[in-house]
Design an enzyme around this catalytic site. Structure first.
Site, PDB file in Angstrom:
ATOM      1  N   PHE A 143      -6.748  -5.312   6.940  1.00 10.72           N
ATOM      2  CA  PHE A 143      -5.802  -5.437   5.832  1.00 10.72           C
ATOM      3  C   PHE A 143      -5.960  -4.233   4.906  1.00 10.72           C
ATOM      4  O   PHE A 143      -7.017  -4.052   4.296  1.00 10.72           O
ATOM      5  CB  PHE A 143      -6.016  -6.730   5.024  1.00 10.72           C
ATOM      6  N   ASP A 184     -11.816   2.096   3.274  1.00 13.88           N
ATOM      7  CA  ASP A 184     -11.060   1.278   2.321  1.00 13.88           C
ATOM      8  C   ASP A 184     -12.018   0.311   1.637  1.00 13.88           C
ATOM      9  O   ASP A 184     -12.386  -0.709   2.192  1.00 13.88           O
ATOM     10  CB  ASP A 184      -9.953   0.548   3.090  1.00 13.88           C
ATOM     11  N   LYS A 236      -9.148  -3.450  -7.345  1.00 15.22           N
ATOM     12  CA  LYS A 236      -9.657  -4.815  -7.586  1.00 15.22           C
ATOM     13  C   LYS A 236     -10.757  -4.878  -8.648  1.00 15.22           C
ATOM     14  O   LYS A 236     -10.484  -4.660  -9.807  1.00 15.22           O
ATOM     15  CB  LYS A 236     -10.163  -5.398  -6.258  1.00 15.22           C
ATOM     16  N   THR A 260       4.097   9.351 -12.137  1.00 12.88           N
ATOM     17  CA  THR A 260       4.243   9.347 -13.587  1.00 12.88           C
ATOM     18  C   THR A 260       2.920   9.048 -14.285  1.00 12.88           C
ATOM     19  O   THR A 260       2.429   9.849 -15.073  1.00 12.88           O
ATOM     20  CB  THR A 260       5.294   8.323 -14.049  1.00 12.88           C
TER      21      THR A 260
END
Lengths: 467, 467
Positions: free
Chosen positions: B210, B297, B328, B352
């Protein structure tokens, strides 16, 4: 050297005046903001440079104009690390809505609900706080575009657009299978990134469009090659964006022709691709195009800058768009959607944070400010004033164009544009560019006529240096 | 009915004890947090349901467990809208690091630099605030994984992974063209999403992985079909994830075999695809795989939950990964990268906001808490205790596995798992699932032995209801 020049210029700038301020526009929204730019050094100055030298060890700083001192910034004026005070017509890439250190924002920071949200970040799909539904109503549903009764929030504009694309794909795929259950083949093939589960559907966008920088949103983007080169993209189509000439009234034949050509190509692409790679949605930035169809990207144009809360509201569309995305000036990011686009199954639009209550509370405060200060009317008045004055300073090929104070115009070349922006910054007016040779005004909603005069006078002086 | 049941259970739970608390683990990090769960209603209770009914008008609420009252939550305990007090072992999908209403977080909210950042959101690529470089050093460089001296920040974990993928693609493409300038053909073809400018490169990930839910990160994801079906995907490859058996010591032959098979397939895919669709990076979640190569990751595993600040630090890798992503529990999202991956041209990694100083200041506060309370040691001790106790409660196919307190185990079926989670929640312990039939513990770093005992006792009772 430059310091002297800047100070001399300042004398010139603040003594000539354009027109008379109206009673309404001359009452400043921020009684304690500076009355004019005040420059102490070149920009970026030595303090900015010293900080950027440190930062450059860890991050690329080549895109930075100057280092800000937000604690000292106020209203429409940004102060930099060298103590230079500049009128800000760029406003953090169009993302500051109601002025630096807006008192309502500072007051919000001290509220207990806000501090609770800051100290306890919810996974909104699992444990929304008990006041999240109030946040949703006060920040989002209160300004939901006509026809859209649902909202999904995320963390940035690119994420908003990507989730909006996903929503369109899920809707289209469900239609294609006749609203039936997924087949086993679909469920197993998608795990290997293969059709039919991972279908060859597309989003149709326009040349020169900018919709973001992640893999789906970047595929739909076509503003600059440097954003796209080397990054794998989906084979999604682009229709030509109608390059209108301005003033519109003087170029009706040309403009009608290019608009028709663009619409015809949109139709052709949709029909031609219907079998091989169906178009699930057309995505439009309101300020570029009036062919609004399925999905409107209001990340930059939304929240009042065009004089209506959403730019597309000014068009009296016969039908509402199905999805409207937002971010930037709203501080909170996400999209509104028509209820029929809500996915049938749970967990299809989902992630850990699913937005941020802190930013939602700020969004509600922004709406309060817009309403209590009548800022949409302010934007309309100041925008009309700027649009009437700008052509007197520029040559007739400048194509001054805009909606509200969301205004742009072209210089002869990119080099001319860059020089103008640099010269204006040295004189205390911070402006940004877009496209190859365009100047874009992205003032806050609190930008008033007296600010517009400073901007116009400074530009008039800076333009003299172009020759 | 349930109310009575819950209260009766509570008596049972808090009277039996496992082992003796050590001096270190029994001193609570939060002297004023509740000492045990206290249930007043079923979960979700009537107040939660009433709020969800309102919210459901605007947003899909089917994924919500219950509505939180964060103002009343404290430390490791979450209070819901009905006044139920639950021990929280899910912690907003593993994203609360140091306890609800942590005093250091509340104190930070009152600091002037923090309030300035909240009221004035910087576009960090244009106008970083003068203290941003301090934020970068205090929040990120201080815990940069070995070998990585750069950091790029964004707004969420999916964005972190997508920008990390982009970085890998830019690096690979530059190598392929021998570090030369872009060709005109590359620059024009990418504007139409075609090769050579939009190259057919891939990211290699693993089955059951995931990595996020946007178009690039979702392509690399293969955990559940419902996340992927109907969404166009890149034709990127997946290697089989080695499905180890636990305890590891009892299954050495099997485990070595599946690990070798996985590594062999990784090698085959890289070699085989080198000509048609080269692999630019291999992306690995540390807790699933030890084949760490290019890109790690750590969105879920980072920031202490495994007993080291980054999970991969426990492996003594011969070479550092090139990129490590985070989000997280760090509150701030982004990735660390090796300096040689920094793009040659500006504006290629850009957006941005480019992260959020507010969240960076919170990240620095989290590190302070980890250091001052020695939380990594706490995680190691409590994790070892949980890992030693869990097998005594579960059958031997449960495959108890973990690193620190980042622990998981399987139940017989998904239905058994779901029933256990629901039963435990009614008894005041909030736990989440993952995979098809797995329970995942994702406590905060402040989860201590006395919390572990409440968790274990409650689970022991709830397991009796499974028969």
């Amino acid at each position: 050297m430059l310091r002297v020049a800047a100070q001399r210029t300042r004398q010139v700038v603040w003594t000539h005046h354009r027109g008379l301020a109206t009673a309404n526009s001359s009452r400043p929204f921020f009684p304690d903001e500076p009355t004019h730019p005040a420059m102490k050094t070149a920009v970026p100055g030595p303090q900015s440079k010293a900080i950027l030298n440190r930062l450059n060890q860890y991050q690329d700083t080549r895109s930075v104009f100057f280092v800000a001192d937000f604690e000292k910034s106020k209203g429409n004026y940004i102060v930099d690390a060298d103590g230079n005070t500049m009128l800000d017509v760029f406003a953090q890439i169009a993302s500051i809505p109601v002025g630096y250190n807006n008192p309502a924002f500072l007051a919000l920071s001290k509220e207990s609900a806000f501090q609770t949200a800051l100290a306890n970040r919810a996974a909104l799909g699992v444990n929304p706080n008990k006041d999240w539904v109030d946040n949703v109503e006060n920040a989002f549903m209160r300004v939901a575009p006509k026809g859209l009764d649902q909202v999904f929030t995320v963390m940035c504009g690119s994420c908003a657009n990507e989730n909006a694309f996903k929503t369109a794909f899920m809707y289209k795929a469900a239609k294609q299978r006749g609203e039936k259950e997924f087949t086993l083949d679909e469920l197993s093939s998608c795990m290997n990134n293969q059709a039919p589960g991972s279908p060859d559907l597309s989003i149709l966008s326009f040349s020169q469009a900018f919709h973001g920088r992640l893999f789906g949103s970047l595929t739909a983007t076509a503003s600059k090659a440097i954003h796209k080169v080397d990054i794998p993209a989906f084979n999604w189509p682009k229709a030509p964006f109608p390059l209108l000439k301005y003033p519109l009234a003087d170029h009706q034949d040309h403009n009608q022709k290019v608009e028709q050509a663009s619409l015809k190509e949109v139709e052709r692409l949709i029909v031609e691709k219907a079998r091989q790679q169906p178009v699930a949605a057309v995505v439009v930035e309101p300020i570029q195009s009036e062919g609004g169809d399925n999905h409107v990207d209001e990340v930059q144009t939304g929240v009042g800058g065009t004089g209506t809360f959403w730019a597309h509201e000014a068009w009296n569309l016969p039908e509402s768009p199905d999805i409207v995305t937002f971010s930037k000036k709203f501080q909170a990011a996400g999209f509104f959607l028509n209820g029929r686009l809500r996915p049938t199954q749970p967990y299809r639009l989902y992630n850990t944070w699913m937005g941020d209550p802190v930013r939602a509370m700020q969004a509600a405060t922004i709406i309060n400010e817009i309403e209590s200060k009548d800022l949409l009317n302010n934007v309309k008045q100041v925008g009309a004033y700027l649009q009437s004055q700008l052509p007197t300073l520029l040559n007739k090929n400048a194509s001054v164009r805009g909606q509200g104070s969301f205004i742009a115009f072209d210089l002869e070349t990119g080099a001319h544009r860059d020089k103008l922006l640099t010269d204006m910054r040295q004189r205390g007016v911070n402006v940004g560019g877009c496209g190859d040779r365009t100047v874009r005004l992205r003032p806050m909603l609190t930008f008033q006529k007296h600010h517009a005069d400073i901007f116009l006078n400074t530009m008039e002086d800076a333009l003299k240096l172009q020759k």
